[in-house]
Design an enzyme around this catalytic site. Structure first.
Site, mmCIF file in Angstrom:
data_model
loop_
_atom_site.group_PDB
_atom_site.id
_atom_site.type_symbol
_atom_site.label_atom_id
_atom_site.label_comp_id
_atom_site.label_asym_id
_atom_site.label_seq_id
_atom_site.Cartn_x
_atom_site.Cartn_y
_atom_site.Cartn_z
ATOM 1 N N TYR A 174 5.138 -3.149 10.941
ATOM 2 C CA TYR A 174 4.690 -2.946 9.546
ATOM 3 C C TYR A 174 5.619 -1.957 8.831
ATOM 4 O O TYR A 174 6.008 -2.166 7.675
ATOM 5 C CB TYR A 174 3.258 -2.430 9.607
ATOM 6 C CG TYR A 174 2.517 -2.310 8.297
ATOM 7 C CD1 TYR A 174 2.141 -3.441 7.579
ATOM 8 C CD2 TYR A 174 2.148 -1.055 7.805
ATOM 9 C CE1 TYR A 174 1.414 -3.319 6.391
ATOM 10 C CE2 TYR A 174 1.415 -0.932 6.628
ATOM 11 C CZ TYR A 174 1.055 -2.069 5.924
ATOM 12 O OH TYR A 174 0.336 -1.950 4.752
ATOM 13 N N ARG B 271 -8.918 -11.101 -2.291
ATOM 14 C CA ARG B 271 -9.771 -9.913 -2.063
ATOM 15 C C ARG B 271 -8.923 -8.643 -2.201
ATOM 16 O O ARG B 271 -7.711 -8.708 -2.460
ATOM 17 C CB ARG B 271 -10.409 -9.983 -0.677
ATOM 18 C CG ARG B 271 -9.388 -9.939 0.448
ATOM 19 C CD ARG B 271 -10.060 -9.785 1.804
ATOM 20 N NE ARG B 271 -9.097 -9.404 2.791
ATOM 21 C CZ ARG B 271 -8.864 -10.087 3.917
ATOM 22 N NH1 ARG B 271 -9.533 -11.174 4.170
ATOM 23 N NH2 ARG B 271 -7.964 -9.652 4.767
ATOM 24 N N ALA C 181 0.349 -9.644 -1.072
ATOM 25 C CA ALA C 181 -0.186 -10.077 0.230
ATOM 26 C C ALA C 181 0.501 -9.312 1.352
ATOM 27 O O ALA C 181 1.711 -9.099 1.324
ATOM 28 C CB ALA C 181 0.021 -11.578 0.414
HETATM 29 P P1 NAD Z 1 -6.487 -7.163 2.495
HETATM 30 O O1 NAD Z 1 -6.342 -7.514 3.927
HETATM 31 O O2 NAD Z 1 -7.845 -6.821 1.979
HETATM 32 O O3 NAD Z 1 -5.888 -8.329 1.566
HETATM 33 C C1 NAD Z 1 -4.654 -8.952 1.840
HETATM 34 C C2 NAD Z 1 -4.662 -10.339 1.213
HETATM 35 O O4 NAD Z 1 -3.416 -10.972 1.571
HETATM 36 C C3 NAD Z 1 -5.788 -11.209 1.777
HETATM 37 O O5 NAD Z 1 -6.450 -11.888 0.740
HETATM 38 C C4 NAD Z 1 -5.064 -12.157 2.719
HETATM 39 O O6 NAD Z 1 -5.697 -13.401 2.883
HETATM 40 C C5 NAD Z 1 -3.699 -12.296 2.019
HETATM 41 N N1 NAD Z 1 -2.703 -12.771 2.978
HETATM 42 C C6 NAD Z 1 -2.448 -12.253 4.190
HETATM 43 N N2 NAD Z 1 -1.545 -13.030 4.837
HETATM 44 C C7 NAD Z 1 -1.232 -14.051 4.006
HETATM 45 C C8 NAD Z 1 -0.367 -15.169 4.103
HETATM 46 N N3 NAD Z 1 0.352 -15.401 5.192
HETATM 47 N N4 NAD Z 1 -0.292 -16.007 3.053
HETATM 48 C C9 NAD Z 1 -1.036 -15.810 1.949
HETATM 49 N N5 NAD Z 1 -1.861 -14.753 1.784
HETATM 50 C C10 NAD Z 1 -1.962 -13.894 2.807
HETATM 51 O O7 NAD Z 1 -5.468 -5.995 2.253
HETATM 52 P P2 NAD Z 1 -5.304 -4.937 1.079
HETATM 53 O O8 NAD Z 1 -5.721 -3.631 1.601
HETATM 54 O O9 NAD Z 1 -5.883 -5.436 -0.195
HETATM 55 O O10 NAD Z 1 -3.717 -4.903 1.018
HETATM 56 C C11 NAD Z 1 -2.945 -5.405 -0.058
HETATM 57 C C12 NAD Z 1 -1.532 -4.895 0.103
HETATM 58 O O11 NAD Z 1 -1.545 -3.464 0.100
HETATM 59 C C13 NAD Z 1 -0.867 -5.304 1.426
HETATM 60 O O12 NAD Z 1 0.478 -5.613 1.205
HETATM 61 C C14 NAD Z 1 -0.987 -4.062 2.274
HETATM 62 O O13 NAD Z 1 0.010 -3.997 3.258
HETATM 63 C C15 NAD Z 1 -0.825 -2.978 1.224
HETATM 64 N N6 NAD Z 1 -1.363 -1.678 1.655
HETATM 65 C C16 NAD Z 1 -2.705 -1.485 1.784
HETATM 66 C C17 NAD Z 1 -3.163 -0.244 2.210
HETATM 67 C C18 NAD Z 1 -4.635 0.060 2.348
HETATM 68 O O14 NAD Z 1 -4.947 1.207 2.699
HETATM 69 N N7 NAD Z 1 -5.537 -0.862 2.094
HETATM 70 C C19 NAD Z 1 -2.264 0.782 2.517
HETATM 71 C C20 NAD Z 1 -0.922 0.536 2.389
HETATM 72 C C21 NAD Z 1 -0.483 -0.699 1.936
#
Ligand code: NAD
Length: 454
Positions: free
Chosen positions: A362, A221, A293
């Site tokens: 984090y 996702r 992830a």
């Molecule tokens: P999200 O929570 O929608 O998706 C994260 C995905 O990682 C999920 O599908 C989840 O199942 C998978 N995941 C989590 N733990 C796992 C594990 N132990 N093993 C395998 N898979 C695992 O998050 P997102 O917003 O799409 O974030 C993606 C990346 O972007 C992340 O690294 C997040 O830290 C980074 N990020 C996001 C934002 C934001 O505003 N959304 C901001 C800064 C950084």
């Protein structure tokens, strides 16, 4: 999560009503974005005003005219008073003194109001290593201009190239910044190095990743899913990895785009060896590894359990850094699992730069990921490695933020809105394709010029 203000901004009736109200309501600007496959129409309808204030004839000028035309755009060097432009590109060449900055001011002052909504201001400078003052000044100028242009949905960025030899890589990067794919990146400085063996010389802009094999973690996702989709769109073979608890959604999403699936908890101690086996028993070598992830477990440090610290470190930093070391296999005679000229992209966060209340775990993990990116780049392995520091991106992760906090976080950047997963995915695609071949060891902020740490 719907951004109701942005939805209103897209509605012409709502705009008219807002304009007639007795008090001022400022709706966020609507950004132009593009998610269809790359082709030779990429810059169709865009007029780019090119101004050379660097003096000596510039390699940027001739290349830019050719490549903009080959993508159905137009470059001009003079602007009639009644016309608008999609982008202003200023080449400072090897400029180096205060008078050059005054010329820069004069050029931008003359043309800034001619830039259309969701437009671009790009400054290119051939970096002179001895001139820190000039570089620091330009960096501060683009941040200021990014803030001024934000309310029009436009962005300002600075590209520094190391020499004429970086010409092809500079040209590719300029094209990407001119495109609608860079809509959420503003106020940033990017360094273009010479990796000419893999640079996009001929700008054949179709199927950017044809023949490449990519692994994307967290692909079920959010941002990871968009990366997997866009990689498939550009012809890559994709292996999407996610946690076993996400089995159903990972399978159905990957099936829908024709990607392979691998279920793995990345916090498991055997995660790296399992993925090594996946590569050995499958493609043998991969071209691209995207460490996407990530998880949050927010608490003030006084209330944070050791397990919250450890799990966040494990998923966000320990796994990606160990996996990268295994892929590159430093100091070993074994053929690396990632091909020469391959790409690694680490998805980090602006929290890894600026820190944030209640996110020390984090911040530690995402900061380490940025540092690891630099360390790996300095070792001069055969692969380009970059980090992306996301700002507020509209995903399930940010849906967890309480509503008032979320609304504030969304409006804090210069573009007054959250980014979309596609904004991050298009940046990952750029860095993973030959368009981004001149870029390594850097952190791309995809944050709409969020003030934290900028
Ligand atoms: P999200 O929570 O929608 O998706 C994260 C995905 O990682 C999920 O599908 C989840 O199942 C998978 N995941 C989590 N733990 C796992 C594990 N132990 N093993 C395998 N898979 C695992 O998050 P997102 O917003 O799409 O974030 C993606 C990346 O972007 C992340 O690294 C997040 O830290 C980074 N990020 C996001 C934002 C934001 O505003 N959304 C901001 C800064 C950084």
């Amino acid at each position: 999560m719907t951004d109701y203000f942005l939805e209103l901004a897209k509605n012409p009736w709502a705009q008219k009503i807002a304009a007639k109200l007795p008090f001022s309501v400022s709706l966020p600007p609507v950004l132009n974005r593009k998610e269809v496959p790359w082709d030779d129409q990429e810059l169709a309808g865009k007029t780019v005003l090119f101004v050379n204030i660097g003096g000596a004839s510039s390699y940027v000028e001739s290349n830019l005219k050719k490549s903009v035309a080959s993508l159905s755009g137009k470059t001009i060097t003079e602007l009639s008073p009644d016309k608008k432009i999609a982008a202003l590109v200023i080449d400072l060449g090897k400029a180096a003194d205060v008078q050059d900055l005054a010329n820069l001011y004069q050029t931008i002052h003359t043309y800034i109001k001619k830039i259309q909504t969701s437009g671009r201001l790009l400054i290119h400078w051939q970096k002179n290593a001895k001139n820190e003052a000039f570089e620091a000044s330009l960096s501060a100028v683009v941040k200021s201009l990014g803030r001024e242009l934000g309310k029009y949905g436009s962005t300002a960025n600075l590209l520094l190239s190391e020499s004429n030899a970086a010409g092809a890589a500079t040209q590719s990067a300029l094209i990407w910044f001119l495109s609608d794919r860079s809509a959420f990146i503003s106020g940033q400085v990017f360094y273009i190095e010479n990796h000419s063996s893999t640079a996009q010389q001929d700008l054949a802009m179709t199927a950017l990743l044809a023949g490449r094999t990519a692994i994307v973690t967290g692909a079920a996702r959010g941002i990871g899913l968009l990366i997997a989709r866009q990689f498939r769109r550009e012809g890559a073979h994709v292996i999407g990895i996610d946690h076993p608890s996400q089995s159903d959604s990972l399978k159905s999403e990957m099936d829908a785009i024709g990607a392979d699936v691998f279920l793995q908890d990345l916090a498991d101690t055997n995660a790296v060896s399992n993925i090594k086996n996946l590569i050995h028993n499958g493609p043998g070598q991969i071209d691209i590894m995207i460490h996407n992830a990530g998880i949050t477990k927010d608490r003030t440090i006084a209330n944070m359990q050791a397990s919250d610290w450890e799990r966040v470190m494990q998923v966000n930093y320990t796994f990606p850094s160990k996996m990268t070391m295994e892929l590159l296999k430093p100091g070993s005679a074994i053929i690396p699992l990632i091909k020469e000229g391959g790409r690694i992209v680490n998805i980090s966060s602006i929290v890894g730069i600026a820190g944030n209340f209640g996110q020390s775990n984090y911040a530690a993990a995402k900061g380490a990921l940025i540092g690891h990116t630099k360390d790996m780049h300095k070792q001069k392995y055969g692969a380009n490695i970059n980090a992306i520091a996301c700002g507020f991106i509209e995903t399930k992760m940010t849906e967890k933020i309480p509503p008032v906090m979320r609304e504030i976080a969304r409006r804090m950047n210069a573009l007054k809105q959250g980014g979309l997963p596609a904004d991050v995915a298009e940046t990952v695609l750029f860095l993973s394709s030959s368009l981004g071949s001149g870029i390594s060891g850097q952190t791309f902020r995809v944050c709409g010029l969020h003030p934290a740490g900028a």
